[in-house]
Design an enzyme around this catalytic site. Structure first.
Site, mmCIF file in Angstrom:
data_model
loop_
_atom_site.group_PDB
_atom_site.id
_atom_site.type_symbol
_atom_site.label_atom_id
_atom_site.label_comp_id
_atom_site.label_asym_id
_atom_site.label_seq_id
_atom_site.Cartn_x
_atom_site.Cartn_y
_atom_site.Cartn_z
ATOM 1 N N TYR A 80 0.845 -1.185 0.000
ATOM 2 C CA TYR A 80 0.000 0.000 0.000
ATOM 3 C C TYR A 80 0.884 1.239 0.000
ATOM 4 O O TYR A 80 1.848 1.319 0.754
ATOM 5 C CB TYR A 80 -0.896 0.025 1.252
ATOM 6 C CG TYR A 80 -1.769 1.252 1.325
ATOM 7 C CD1 TYR A 80 -3.037 1.249 0.783
ATOM 8 C CD2 TYR A 80 -1.306 2.432 1.922
ATOM 9 C CE1 TYR A 80 -3.845 2.385 0.825
ATOM 10 C CE2 TYR A 80 -2.100 3.566 1.971
ATOM 11 C CZ TYR A 80 -3.368 3.533 1.419
ATOM 12 O OH TYR A 80 -4.159 4.662 1.454
ATOM 13 N N GLU A 112 -3.177 7.417 -4.426
ATOM 14 C CA GLU A 112 -3.244 6.161 -3.682
ATOM 15 C C GLU A 112 -3.033 4.972 -4.615
ATOM 16 O O GLU A 112 -3.744 4.818 -5.604
ATOM 17 C CB GLU A 112 -4.598 6.009 -2.984
ATOM 18 C CG GLU A 112 -4.639 4.798 -2.048
ATOM 19 C CD GLU A 112 -6.009 4.610 -1.404
ATOM 20 O OE1 GLU A 112 -7.013 4.548 -2.154
ATOM 21 O OE2 GLU A 112 -6.066 4.524 -0.171
#
Ligand code: GDP
Ligand code: MN
Length: 398
Positions: A108, A196
Site C-alpha cells: 500500500y 493512492e
C-alpha cells in the site's frame, strides 16, 4: 475531483511510474479486441470512482478474449455497488482491460495532504491490497507515515526509507526508491489531494507496478490544469452534489437524517455540531450563501427534500444581506415543487426581516415549528427524526 483508474494510470505512466499494459474499453467488442492485443488473457476492471471493486465483482479475470468481452458486456451499463458507493451504486460506462499480473506481494502506498502535519504525508504499508482503514485499526504498527516538507519535496533518503520499509532489497531497492520520487512529483505537479496505489504490486518476476491507482485533484487548483479538468466524469458525481454545484450552493452529503439549510459556512458547521449534541445526525452540510435569492433558496431546500434519508429539516438563517422573508418565500416555492414531502421542519430565523419571514411561514399552513433558540431547534429536529422510527446519528442512515 476524482478520476477513473485508467485516467490516473495515464498520468502515472507519463511521469514514469510503471503501470500494467492495458486499454480502456467502452463496449464488449472493444474489450475483446483489447484482450487480443494483450495476448488473450486479461483482467477486466469496472471503472467507477470508488474502491472495493474487487470484493464486489468489479474485477474479473478472463482467460480468453471472448471471456473478456463477456465480462465487459456484463459490467458495462450496469451499476456497481461496493462498500464505498452506497446502496445505489455507481454507473459503469468504461472498463479497463489489462495484462494479468502474477502478483507475489501487494503493498500500500499513498500520498495525502494532511492538515495536522501541515503538508503532504506518505503512508506506506506492506499490508496492501486490503482496506487500509482496517490495517490501521488492527495493526497500526504495519503502517509507515513520512511527512514531506513541501519546500524540499520528497528527499532521496526518504525514498530509500520507504523502499526498505516496504521490503525492497538488493536490485529492487533503487527502482523502488526512484518510484517514490516520481509518485511525489505526480502529487505535487498536479495539485493532488490524494495519490493512492493499492495495491502496489510486486510480480513474481520482480516487476514493481501500480496495479490500482486513485488520484484526487484539489478542486481549487483545477484552473491551473485544464487538461485534468477534461477528465471529469459527471456521471460519477453524487447527483444531489452535482445539482448543488450547478446552482452555486455549497452542499456535501452526509450520513445522518436531519437535513439542514443554513446561510454561512461557519454557521452551517456550528449547526451540524449542535444537531450532533442533541443526539441527531446531519444529513448534509449546506450553505446557501450570502447573496442567495428566492430561487436559490428554493433549489437548496429542494435538494434537501429530494434526499430520501432526510427525516426532518432544520433551517437556521441569520438574516443579513439574505433577508428572512426571501428565505421564507423560497421555502414555500420548494415545498410547492415537492408536494409529496411532509417531513417536519424546524425554522430558526433571526436578523433582517425575521418577523416578515416567520409571518409568511406561519400563514402558509406548512408543518413548520418556529424556534428562536438554536439548541432548542436542534433538540426538536432530532426528536422528529427519532420519532420517525429510524435511528439517527452518523452512520445510521446507511
Ligand atoms: P479495488 O478493489 O477497487 O481497490 O480494485 P483493485 O484494482 O485494487 O483490485 C482488487 C484486487 O484485485 C487486487 O488487490 C488484486 O488482488 C486483484 N487484481 C487486480 N488486478 C490484478 C491482476 O492483474 N492480476 C491479479 N492476479 N490480480 C489482480
Ligand atoms: Mn485497490
Amino acid at each position: 475531483m476524482k478520476v477513473h483508474e485508467y485516467q490516473a494510470k495515464r498520468v502515472l505512466a507519463e511521469a514514469g511510474v510503471p503501470v500494467p499494459r492495458g486499454e480502456m474499453a467502452r463496449s464488449a467488442d472493444e474489450a475483446r479486441k483489447a484482450a487480443e492485443r494483450l495476448g488473450g488473457k486479461a483482467v477486466v476492471k469496472a471503472q467507477v470512482h470508488a474502491g472495493g471493486r474487487g470484493k464486489a465483482g468489479g474485477i474479473r479475470v478472463a482467460s480468453s478474449p471472448e471471456e473478456a468481452g463477456r465480462a465487459a458486456e456484463e459490467m458495462l451499463g450496469s451499476r456497481l455497488v461496493t462498500f464505498q458507493t452506497g446502496p445505489e451504486g455507481a454507473p459503469v460506462s468504461a472498463a479497463l482491460v489489462e495484462e494479468p499480473l502474477e502478483i507475489a506481494r501487494e503493498l500500500y502506498l499513498a500520498i495525502v495532504m494532511d492538515g495536522a502535519a501541515r503538508g503532504p504525508v506518505v503512508i506506506a504499508s506492506q499490508a496492501g491490497g486490503m482496506e487500509i482503514e482496517e490495517v490501521a485499526e488492527r495493526t497500526p504498527g504495519k503502517i509507515m507515515r513520512i511527512p514531506i516538507d513541501p519546500g524540499l519535496g520528497l528527499q532521496p533518503y526518504q525514498g530509500r526509507k520507504l523502499a526498505y520499509g516496504l521490503g525492497f532489497e538488493g536490485a529492487q531497492a533503487r527502482p523502488a526508491a526512484a518510484m517514490m520520487g516520481r509518485l511525489y512529483s505526480v502529487f505535487r505537479e498536479n495539485d493532488c489531494s490524494l495519490v493512492e496505489i493499492n495495491p502496489l504490486a510486486v510480480t513474481s518476476d520482480g516487476r514493481i507496478l501500480a496495479a490500482d491507482a486513485k488520484l484526487d485533484f484539489e478542486d481549487d487548483a483545477l484552473f491551473r490544469h485544464p487538461a485534468l479538468r477534461e477528465m471529469h466524469d459527471p456521471a460519477q458525481d453524487d447527483p444531489l452534489e452535482a445539482q448543488a454545484s450547478e446552482f452555486g450552493i455549497s452542499y456535501v452529503k452526509l450520513d445522518g437524517d436531519v437535513g439542514c439549510m443554513v446561510n454561512g459556512a461557519g454557521l452551517a458547521m456550528a449547526t451540524m455540531d449542535v444537531i450532533g449534541q442533541a443526539g441527531g445526525g446531519p444529513a448534509n452540510f449546506l450553505d446557501v450563501g450570502g447573496g442567495a435569492d428566492e430561487d436559490k433558496v428554493a433549489r437548496a431546500l429542494s435538494i434537501i427534500l429530494s434526499d430520501p434519508s432526510v427525516k426532518s429539516v432544520l433551517v437556521n438563517i441569520f438574516g443579513g444581506i439574505l433577508r428572512c422573508d426571501v428565505v421564507a418565500k423560497g421555502m414555500l416555492q420548494a415545498v410547492g415543487e415537492n408536494p409529496q414531502t411532509d417531513r417536519p421542519m424546524v425554522v430558526r430565523m433571526l436578523g433582517t426581516n425575521a418577523e416578515e419571514g416567520r409571518g409568511i411561514l406561519s400563514a402558509s399552513g406548512l408543518n413548520v415549528a418556529l424556534v428562536d433558540d438554536l439548541a432548542e431547534a436542534a433538540q426538536a429536529v432530532s426528536r422528529y427524526s427519532r420519532a420517525s422510527g429510524i435511528p439517527s446519528g452518523p452512520g445510521a442512515a446507511r
